[in-house]
Design a protein around this motif. Structure first.
Motif, short mmCIF file in Angstrom:
data_model
loop_
_atom_site.label_atom_id
_atom_site.label_comp_id
_atom_site.label_asym_id
_atom_site.label_seq_id
_atom_site.Cartn_x
_atom_site.Cartn_y
_atom_site.Cartn_z
N PRO A 1 0.82 -1.21 0.00
CA PRO A 1 0.00 0.00 0.00
C PRO A 1 0.86 1.26 0.00
O PRO A 1 1.96 1.26 0.53
CB PRO A 1 -0.78 -0.10 1.31
CG PRO A 1 -0.73 -1.54 1.69
CD PRO A 1 0.58 -2.06 1.15
N VAL A 2 0.35 2.29 -0.58
CA VAL A 2 1.00 3.60 -0.55
C VAL A 2 0.53 4.28 0.72
O VAL A 2 -0.56 4.85 0.77
CB VAL A 2 0.65 4.42 -1.81
CG1 VAL A 2 1.24 5.81 -1.73
CG2 VAL A 2 1.13 3.70 -3.06
N TRP A 3 1.33 4.17 1.78
CA TRP A 3 0.89 4.65 3.09
C TRP A 3 0.78 6.16 3.16
O TRP A 3 -0.06 6.68 3.88
CB TRP A 3 1.80 4.10 4.18
CG TRP A 3 1.56 2.64 4.35
CD1 TRP A 3 2.39 1.62 3.96
CD2 TRP A 3 0.38 2.02 4.85
NE1 TRP A 3 1.79 0.41 4.22
CE2 TRP A 3 0.56 0.63 4.77
CE3 TRP A 3 -0.82 2.50 5.37
CZ2 TRP A 3 -0.41 -0.28 5.19
CZ3 TRP A 3 -1.78 1.60 5.80
CH2 TRP A 3 -1.56 0.22 5.70
N GLY A 4 1.60 6.89 2.41
CA GLY A 4 1.47 8.35 2.41
C GLY A 4 0.08 8.78 2.02
O GLY A 4 -0.54 9.62 2.67
N SER A 5 -0.46 8.20 0.96
CA SER A 5 -1.81 8.56 0.50
C SER A 5 -2.87 8.09 1.49
O SER A 5 -3.84 8.80 1.77
CB SER A 5 -2.09 7.93 -0.87
OG SER A 5 -1.22 8.47 -1.83
N ARG A 6 -2.70 6.90 2.04
CA ARG A 6 -3.68 6.39 3.00
C ARG A 6 -3.70 7.22 4.28
O ARG A 6 -4.76 7.53 4.82
CB ARG A 6 -3.41 4.93 3.32
CG ARG A 6 -3.75 4.04 2.16
CD ARG A 6 -3.50 2.59 2.49
NE ARG A 6 -3.80 1.79 1.31
CZ ARG A 6 -4.30 0.59 1.37
NH1 ARG A 6 -4.56 0.01 2.53
NH2 ARG A 6 -4.54 -0.08 0.27
N PHE A 7 -2.51 7.56 4.79
CA PHE A 7 -2.45 8.38 5.99
C PHE A 7 -3.06 9.75 5.72
O PHE A 7 -3.79 10.28 6.55
CB PHE A 7 -1.01 8.55 6.46
CG PHE A 7 -0.39 7.32 7.07
CD1 PHE A 7 -1.14 6.23 7.46
CD2 PHE A 7 0.98 7.26 7.25
CE1 PHE A 7 -0.56 5.10 8.02
CE2 PHE A 7 1.58 6.15 7.82
CZ PHE A 7 0.81 5.07 8.21
N ALA B 1 -5.36 10.62 3.55
CA ALA B 1 -6.82 10.53 3.42
C ALA B 1 -7.49 10.51 4.79
O ALA B 1 -8.62 10.98 4.94
CB ALA B 1 -7.21 9.30 2.61
N SER B 2 -6.79 9.99 5.80
CA SER B 2 -7.39 9.89 7.13
C SER B 2 -7.38 11.21 7.89
O SER B 2 -8.03 11.32 8.92
CB SER B 2 -6.69 8.80 7.95
OG SER B 2 -5.38 9.21 8.30
N VAL B 3 -6.64 12.22 7.38
CA VAL B 3 -6.56 13.50 8.08
C VAL B 3 -6.80 14.68 7.15
O VAL B 3 -6.36 15.79 7.41
CB VAL B 3 -5.20 13.67 8.81
CG1 VAL B 3 -5.09 12.74 9.98
CG2 VAL B 3 -4.04 13.51 7.85
N ALA C 1 -2.37 18.28 7.19
CA ALA C 1 -2.40 16.84 6.88
C ALA C 1 -1.02 16.34 6.49
O ALA C 1 -0.60 15.26 6.92
CB ALA C 1 -3.41 16.57 5.76
N GLU C 2 -0.30 17.12 5.72
CA GLU C 2 1.03 16.70 5.29
C GLU C 2 2.00 16.57 6.46
O GLU C 2 2.80 15.64 6.52
CB GLU C 2 1.59 17.65 4.24
CG GLU C 2 2.84 17.15 3.56
CD GLU C 2 2.65 15.84 2.79
OE1 GLU C 2 3.64 15.09 2.68
OE2 GLU C 2 1.54 15.55 2.31
N VAL C 3 1.91 17.48 7.42
CA VAL C 3 2.76 17.41 8.61
C VAL C 3 2.46 16.13 9.39
O VAL C 3 3.37 15.42 9.82
CB VAL C 3 2.56 18.66 9.50
CG1 VAL C 3 3.22 18.47 10.86
CG2 VAL C 3 3.11 19.89 8.81
N VAL C 4 1.19 15.81 9.55
CA VAL C 4 0.81 14.59 10.27
C VAL C 4 1.31 13.35 9.54
O VAL C 4 1.86 12.44 10.14
CB VAL C 4 -0.72 14.54 10.49
CG1 VAL C 4 -1.15 13.19 11.03
CG2 VAL C 4 -1.15 15.66 11.42
N VAL C 5 1.12 13.31 8.22
CA VAL C 5 1.56 12.16 7.43
C VAL C 5 3.06 11.96 7.57
O VAL C 5 3.53 10.85 7.84
CB VAL C 5 1.18 12.34 5.94
CG1 VAL C 5 1.85 11.29 5.07
CG2 VAL C 5 -0.32 12.28 5.77
#
Length: 134
Positions: free
Chosen positions: A96-102, A104-106, A114-118
């Protein structure tokens, strides 16, 4: 524009406060790993998770990344592989592409927050992976 700069600074400050130290980052990274990676890579990181046998490619172990890189943990390569948004397929398909999944969750945090959290989640996960090298 001024609001977004302020939001970005506040988000960065919160991320640093939340992570605090590398030790705390490793702990939160372990949680990320157990929730998102262990089903394939195994709880011990040996590539023997319960879903590994269902994969179309061999699931790699993650405890020998330093050993395969002349004793140096390949931090940036691992970050890019976990994030996946830049197209690196470090160990085959279908990770999975975790950057995109993370992200999407924020999404409600906006593009900067969102980018800082990812990035914080990915960095914590990679610090944990670095801590389990043999």
């Amino acid at each position: 524009m001024r609001f977004f700069k302020l939001l970005s600074r506040v988000s960065v400050a919160c991320a640093f406060a939340a992570v605090g130290t590398i030790s705390l980052a490793e702990e939160s990274g372990k949680v990320e790993y157990m929730e998102n990676c262990a089903t394939c890579h195994g709880e011990s990181g040996l590539g023997d998770g319960p879903l590994a046998e269902l994969m179309t490619v061999p699931v790699p172990g993650l405890t020998d990344l330093s050993a395969k890189n002349d004793g140096v943990f390949p931090m940036l390569e691992v970050i890019h592989t976990v994030d996946g948004r830049q197209g690196t397929r470090g160990h085959g398909y279908p990770m999975p592409v975790w950057g995109s999944r993370f992200k999407a969750s924020v999404e409600e945090m906006g593009p900067y927050g969102a980018e800082v959290v990812v990035r914080g989640r990915i960095l914590s996960l990679v610090y944990y992976l670095e801590s389990i090298q043999q």
